[in-house]
Design a protein around this motif. Structure first.
Motif, PDB file in Angstrom:
ATOM      1  N   VAL A   1       7.386   2.612   6.119  1.00 26.56           N
ATOM      2  CA  VAL A   1       6.569   1.666   5.941  1.00 26.56           C
ATOM      3  C   VAL A   1       5.907   1.056   7.089  1.00 26.56           C
ATOM      4  O   VAL A   1       6.586   0.890   8.204  1.00 26.56           O
ATOM      5  CB  VAL A   1       7.201   0.362   5.250  1.00 26.56           C
ATOM      6  N   VAL A   2       4.619   0.740   7.128  1.00 29.16           N
ATOM      7  CA  VAL A   2       4.242  -0.138   8.483  1.00 29.16           C
ATOM      8  C   VAL A   2       3.526  -1.336   8.073  1.00 29.16           C
ATOM      9  O   VAL A   2       2.999  -1.427   7.018  1.00 29.16           O
ATOM     10  CB  VAL A   2       2.965   0.857   9.160  1.00 29.16           C
ATOM     11  N   VAL A   3       3.510  -2.417   8.945  1.00 32.15           N
ATOM     12  CA  VAL A   3       3.088  -3.722   9.018  1.00 32.15           C
ATOM     13  C   VAL A   3       2.063  -3.676  10.170  1.00 32.15           C
ATOM     14  O   VAL A   3       2.532  -3.540  11.158  1.00 32.15           O
ATOM     15  CB  VAL A   3       3.850  -4.694   8.687  1.00 32.15           C
ATOM     16  N   ASP A   4       0.657  -3.904   9.899  1.00 32.21           N
ATOM     17  CA  ASP A   4      -0.232  -3.625  10.741  1.00 32.21           C
ATOM     18  C   ASP A   4      -0.762  -5.081  11.309  1.00 32.21           C
ATOM     19  O   ASP A   4      -0.847  -6.086  10.605  1.00 32.21           O
ATOM     20  CB  ASP A   4      -1.458  -2.916  10.377  1.00 32.21           C
ATOM     21  N   TRP A   5      -1.308  -5.141  12.506  1.00 28.60           N
ATOM     22  CA  TRP A   5      -2.220  -6.354  13.047  1.00 28.60           C
ATOM     23  C   TRP A   5      -1.391  -7.589  12.840  1.00 28.60           C
ATOM     24  O   TRP A   5      -1.760  -8.612  12.181  1.00 28.60           O
ATOM     25  CB  TRP A   5      -3.348  -6.256  12.537  1.00 28.60           C
ATOM     26  N   THR A   6      -0.176  -7.550  13.493  1.00 27.82           N
ATOM     27  CA  THR A   6       0.608  -8.861  13.370  1.00 27.82           C
ATOM     28  C   THR A   6       0.883  -9.446  14.654  1.00 27.82           C
ATOM     29  O   THR A   6       1.031  -8.539  15.601  1.00 27.82           O
ATOM     30  CB  THR A   6       1.856  -8.771  12.493  1.00 27.82           C
ATOM     31  N   SER A   7       1.003 -10.789  14.814  1.00 23.94           N
ATOM     32  CA  SER A   7       1.374 -11.418  15.981  1.00 23.94           C
ATOM     33  C   SER A   7       2.895 -12.205  15.664  1.00 23.94           C
ATOM     34  O   SER A   7       3.169 -12.942  16.664  1.00 23.94           O
ATOM     35  CB  SER A   7       0.154 -12.261  16.722  1.00 23.94           C
ATOM     36  N   ILE A   8       3.244 -11.790  14.519  1.00 21.68           N
ATOM     37  CA  ILE A   8       4.578 -12.591  14.329  1.00 21.68           C
ATOM     38  C   ILE A   8       5.863 -11.453  14.252  1.00 21.68           C
ATOM     39  O   ILE A   8       6.508 -11.428  13.249  1.00 21.68           O
ATOM     40  CB  ILE A   8       4.724 -13.260  13.181  1.00 21.68           C
ATOM     41  N   GLY A   9       5.871 -10.575  15.313  1.00 23.58           N
ATOM     42  CA  GLY A   9       6.726  -9.491  15.321  1.00 23.58           C
ATOM     43  C   GLY A   9       8.086  -9.867  15.128  1.00 23.58           C
ATOM     44  O   GLY A   9       8.908  -9.164  13.970  1.00 23.58           O
ATOM     45  N   PRO A  10       8.670 -10.891  15.397  1.00 21.85           N
ATOM     46  CA  PRO A  10      10.058 -11.387  15.142  1.00 21.85           C
ATOM     47  C   PRO A  10      10.456 -11.695  13.718  1.00 21.85           C
ATOM     48  O   PRO A  10      11.543 -11.339  13.327  1.00 21.85           O
ATOM     49  CB  PRO A  10      10.362 -12.665  15.838  1.00 21.85           C
ATOM     50  N   PHE A  11       9.319 -12.091  13.052  1.00 26.01           N
ATOM     51  CA  PHE A  11       9.512 -12.343  11.581  1.00 26.01           C
ATOM     52  C   PHE A  11       9.954 -11.102  10.791  1.00 26.01           C
ATOM     53  O   PHE A  11      10.782 -11.091   9.874  1.00 26.01           O
ATOM     54  CB  PHE A  11       8.349 -13.057  10.958  1.00 26.01           C
ATOM     55  N   TYR A  12       9.114  -9.850  11.197  1.00 25.56           N
ATOM     56  CA  TYR A  12       9.342  -8.746  10.567  1.00 25.56           C
ATOM     57  C   TYR A  12      10.711  -7.926  11.247  1.00 25.56           C
ATOM     58  O   TYR A  12      11.250  -7.377  10.471  1.00 25.56           O
ATOM     59  CB  TYR A  12       8.164  -7.656  11.060  1.00 25.56           C
ATOM     60  N   GLN A  13      10.990  -8.198  12.199  1.00 27.78           N
ATOM     61  CA  GLN A  13      12.087  -7.695  12.966  1.00 27.78           C
ATOM     62  C   GLN A  13      13.317  -8.154  12.287  1.00 27.78           C
ATOM     63  O   GLN A  13      14.287  -7.359  11.936  1.00 27.78           O
ATOM     64  CB  GLN A  13      12.200  -8.065  14.545  1.00 27.78           C
ATOM     65  N   LYS A  14      13.069  -9.455  11.770  1.00 27.82           N
ATOM     66  CA  LYS A  14      14.389  -9.846  10.980  1.00 27.82           C
ATOM     67  C   LYS A  14      14.605  -9.061   9.514  1.00 27.82           C
ATOM     68  O   LYS A  14      15.756  -9.072   8.942  1.00 27.82           O
ATOM     69  CB  LYS A  14      14.243 -11.308  10.668  1.00 27.82           C
ATOM     70  N   LEU A  15      13.678  -8.364   9.205  1.00 26.47           N
ATOM     71  CA  LEU A  15      13.599  -7.471   7.993  1.00 26.47           C
ATOM     72  C   LEU A  15      13.820  -6.189   8.176  1.00 26.47           C
ATOM     73  O   LEU A  15      13.814  -5.335   7.428  1.00 26.47           O
ATOM     74  CB  LEU A  15      12.317  -7.832   7.062  1.00 26.47           C
ATOM     75  N   GLY A  16      14.309  -5.771   9.477  1.00 28.85           N
ATOM     76  CA  GLY A  16      14.588  -4.491  10.012  1.00 28.85           C
ATOM     77  C   GLY A  16      13.392  -3.717  10.605  1.00 28.85           C
ATOM     78  O   GLY A  16      13.552  -2.445  11.026  1.00 28.85           O
TER      79      GLY A  16
ATOM     80  N   TRP B   1       0.931  -1.213   0.101  1.00 27.83           N
ATOM     81  CA  TRP B   1      -0.050  -0.133  -0.043  1.00 27.83           C
ATOM     82  C   TRP B   1       0.760   1.270   0.181  1.00 27.83           C
ATOM     83  O   TRP B   1       1.808   1.333   0.600  1.00 27.83           O
ATOM     84  CB  TRP B   1      -0.850   0.096   1.341  1.00 27.83           C
ATOM     85  N   HIS B   2       0.460   2.190  -0.481  1.00 25.65           N
ATOM     86  CA  HIS B   2       1.197   3.646  -0.796  1.00 25.65           C
ATOM     87  C   HIS B   2       0.531   4.615  -0.981  1.00 25.65           C
ATOM     88  O   HIS B   2      -0.825   4.636  -1.324  1.00 25.65           O
ATOM     89  CB  HIS B   2       2.343   3.366  -1.759  1.00 25.65           C
ATOM     90  N   PHE B   3       1.252   5.688  -1.040  1.00 26.64           N
ATOM     91  CA  PHE B   3       0.333   7.077  -1.297  1.00 26.64           C
ATOM     92  C   PHE B   3      -0.159   7.260  -2.483  1.00 26.64           C
ATOM     93  O   PHE B   3      -1.121   8.151  -2.791  1.00 26.64           O
ATOM     94  CB  PHE B   3       1.183   8.374  -0.959  1.00 26.64           C
ATOM     95  N   LYS B   4      -0.252   6.368  -3.502  1.00 29.96           N
ATOM     96  CA  LYS B   4      -0.771   6.488  -4.736  1.00 29.96           C
ATOM     97  C   LYS B   4      -1.963   5.490  -4.942  1.00 29.96           C
ATOM     98  O   LYS B   4      -2.794   5.292  -5.968  1.00 29.96           O
ATOM     99  CB  LYS B   4       0.212   6.527  -6.005  1.00 29.96           C
ATOM    100  N   SER B   5      -2.121   4.364  -3.953  1.00 26.31           N
ATOM    101  CA  SER B   5      -3.092   3.277  -4.245  1.00 26.31           C
ATOM    102  C   SER B   5      -4.353   3.866  -4.050  1.00 26.31           C
ATOM    103  O   SER B   5      -4.658   4.965  -3.432  1.00 26.31           O
ATOM    104  CB  SER B   5      -2.895   2.351  -2.979  1.00 26.31           C
ATOM    105  N   ALA B   6      -5.217   3.276  -4.912  1.00 23.86           N
ATOM    106  CA  ALA B   6      -6.804   3.768  -5.034  1.00 23.86           C
ATOM    107  C   ALA B   6      -7.342   3.371  -3.615  1.00 23.86           C
ATOM    108  O   ALA B   6      -8.314   4.344  -3.285  1.00 23.86           O
ATOM    109  CB  ALA B   6      -7.445   3.064  -6.258  1.00 23.86           C
ATOM    110  N   LEU B   7      -7.221   2.203  -2.956  1.00 24.41           N
ATOM    111  CA  LEU B   7      -7.743   2.090  -1.749  1.00 24.41           C
ATOM    112  C   LEU B   7      -6.696   2.331  -0.721  1.00 24.41           C
ATOM    113  O   LEU B   7      -5.665   2.241  -0.823  1.00 24.41           O
ATOM    114  CB  LEU B   7      -8.222   0.479  -1.725  1.00 24.41           C
ATOM    115  N   LEU B   8      -7.307   2.542   0.609  1.00 27.55           N
ATOM    116  CA  LEU B   8      -6.508   2.655   1.676  1.00 27.55           C
ATOM    117  C   LEU B   8      -6.545   1.221   2.572  1.00 27.55           C
ATOM    118  O   LEU B   8      -7.588   0.666   2.575  1.00 27.55           O
ATOM    119  CB  LEU B   8      -7.049   3.706   2.600  1.00 27.55           C
ATOM    120  N   GLY B   9      -5.461   0.842   2.831  1.00 29.56           N
ATOM    121  CA  GLY B   9      -5.334  -0.448   3.464  1.00 29.56           C
ATOM    122  C   GLY B   9      -4.911  -0.283   5.110  1.00 29.56           C
ATOM    123  O   GLY B   9      -4.291   1.005   5.151  1.00 29.56           O
ATOM    124  N   PRO B  10      -5.069  -0.911   5.978  1.00 28.57           N
ATOM    125  CA  PRO B  10      -5.098  -0.817   7.424  1.00 28.57           C
ATOM    126  C   PRO B  10      -3.578  -0.372   7.757  1.00 28.57           C
ATOM    127  O   PRO B  10      -3.279   0.458   8.786  1.00 28.57           O
ATOM    128  CB  PRO B  10      -5.333  -1.988   8.008  1.00 28.57           C
TER     129      PRO B  10
END
Ligand code: COA
Length: 295
Positions: A262-277, A204-213
């Motif tokens: 960038v934000v990733v929302d509503w996750t319960s797998i924080g460590p997975f995303y932490q590995k990506l920074g 999702w980004h500033f040009k997307s037609a829809l807004l995502g969470p």
């Protein structure tokens, strides 16, 4: 006090009241409110109510029935000058619903209560709700990246929807379909095996037609905002690093568009995303009442 169902003519009033009564980093605008309510298919079973004192809006509750009588409260708020006078309680009672959840609905504003909203937690607890799930949003500052990514085109629609539909929830399938319908298909990144998608990630980004969470709130503070999620790998293909790979593709894609945060929302797998920074950004707790009770 009069309590009356919310109608589309109330959108401006709702936006204005929301922005006065909620913290500023959860500001909304008509585009977001419309997308999540009156323009969303699940809103046909809406149970939203407004509380007026004469012509003045003094409280509102956005809510919708989901299934088996379960009602999801998307948001409830009362004029700060008039709190602790049971206006919030009256709005919730108006649902006449035993089985309720706060947040995390089919078109949610929030996955639950932000963890530092103690008065709101006390309010729901007083009304018989109990804390259930934990959810977290994570945040990443984007630096220049590789240009390796595989975006969808409209030709991928059938294969992607079949894969998401057979492997994941109806909600993810509906959300993916909505992206193709809105012309946002390039915002779906995929990994294929033998010409068939086996992993996907929404960007999702500033040009997307829809807004995502993932971008609902970041867009208030960053003009070149981006977000990711949902992300899914077919069950038979898990454990091979494809999940991280498809997220990396999404980040490469977002960087190529000029996204800086960038934000990733509503996750319960924080460590997975932490590995990506990614780093923890906001935390939430789901609250619900009598979910096991079908009476
Ligand atoms: C949460 C909110 C809607 C409550 O509305 P309200 O009309 O003030 O709540 P009520 O008067 O019906 O409160 C009912 C009970 O909840 C509890 N409660 C409500 N607010 C409380 C607070 N600030 N601290 C502790 N307990 C509280 C109390 O037990 C209260 O009963 P009591 O006053 O007899 O002790 C209101 O505080 C608000 O608008 N907050 C900002 C928006 C928000 O956080 N919304 C919730 C998530 S979307």
């Amino acid at each position: 006090m009069q309590i009356t169902p919310a109608r589309v003519e109330h959108l401006d009033l709702l936006v204005e009241s929301w922005n006065r009564w909620f913290p500023s980093h959860y500001r909304i605008d008509e585009r977001l409110l419309r997308q999540l309510t009156f323009d969303h298919p699940s809103w046909r079973k809406n149970r939203a109510q407004l509380a007026f004192d004469g012509d003045s809006l003094i409280g509102f509750m956005l809510a919708r029935e989901v299934n088996d009588g379960l009602v999801v409260i998307d948001a409830v708020a009362v004029d700060p000058e008039l709190r602790r006078q049971k206006i919030g309680s009256r709005l919730i009672q108006e649902l006449k619903a035993n089985r309720c959840r706060m947040g995390g609905g089919p078109s949610h504003f929030l996955p639950g209560l932000p963890e530092d909203w103690t008065p709101a937690a006390d309010f729901f607890t007083a009304l018989g709700f109990e804390k259930d799930w934990d959810a977290e949003d994570l945040y990443l500052t984007l630096s220049p990246r590789s240009t390796d990514f595989r975006c969808c085109t409209s030709a991928d629609r059938k294969n992607v929807l079949e894969m998401v539909g057979s492997e994941f929830s109806q909600r993810w399938t509906d959300d993916s379909q909505a992206r193709f319908e809105a012309g946002d298909e390039t915002d779906i990144l995929i990994i294929e095996r033998d010409g068939t998608p086996v992993a996907f990630c929404h960007a999702w980004h500033f040009k997307s037609a829809l807004l995502g969470p993932s971008i609902f709130w970041l867009r208030n503070d960053c003009p070149t905002f981006g977000g990711i999620g949902p992300v899914g790998v077919m069950s038979s293909e898990r454990g091979q690093g494809l999940g991280a790979k498809v997220v990396e593709q999404a980040l490469n894609y977002l960087a190529s568009l000029g996204v800086t945060e960038v934000v990733v929302d509503w996750t319960s797998i924080g460590p997975f995303y932490q590995k990506l920074g990614f780093e923890s950004w906001r935390r939430y707790h789901g609250y619900s009442r009598n979910l096991g009770d079908k009476s």
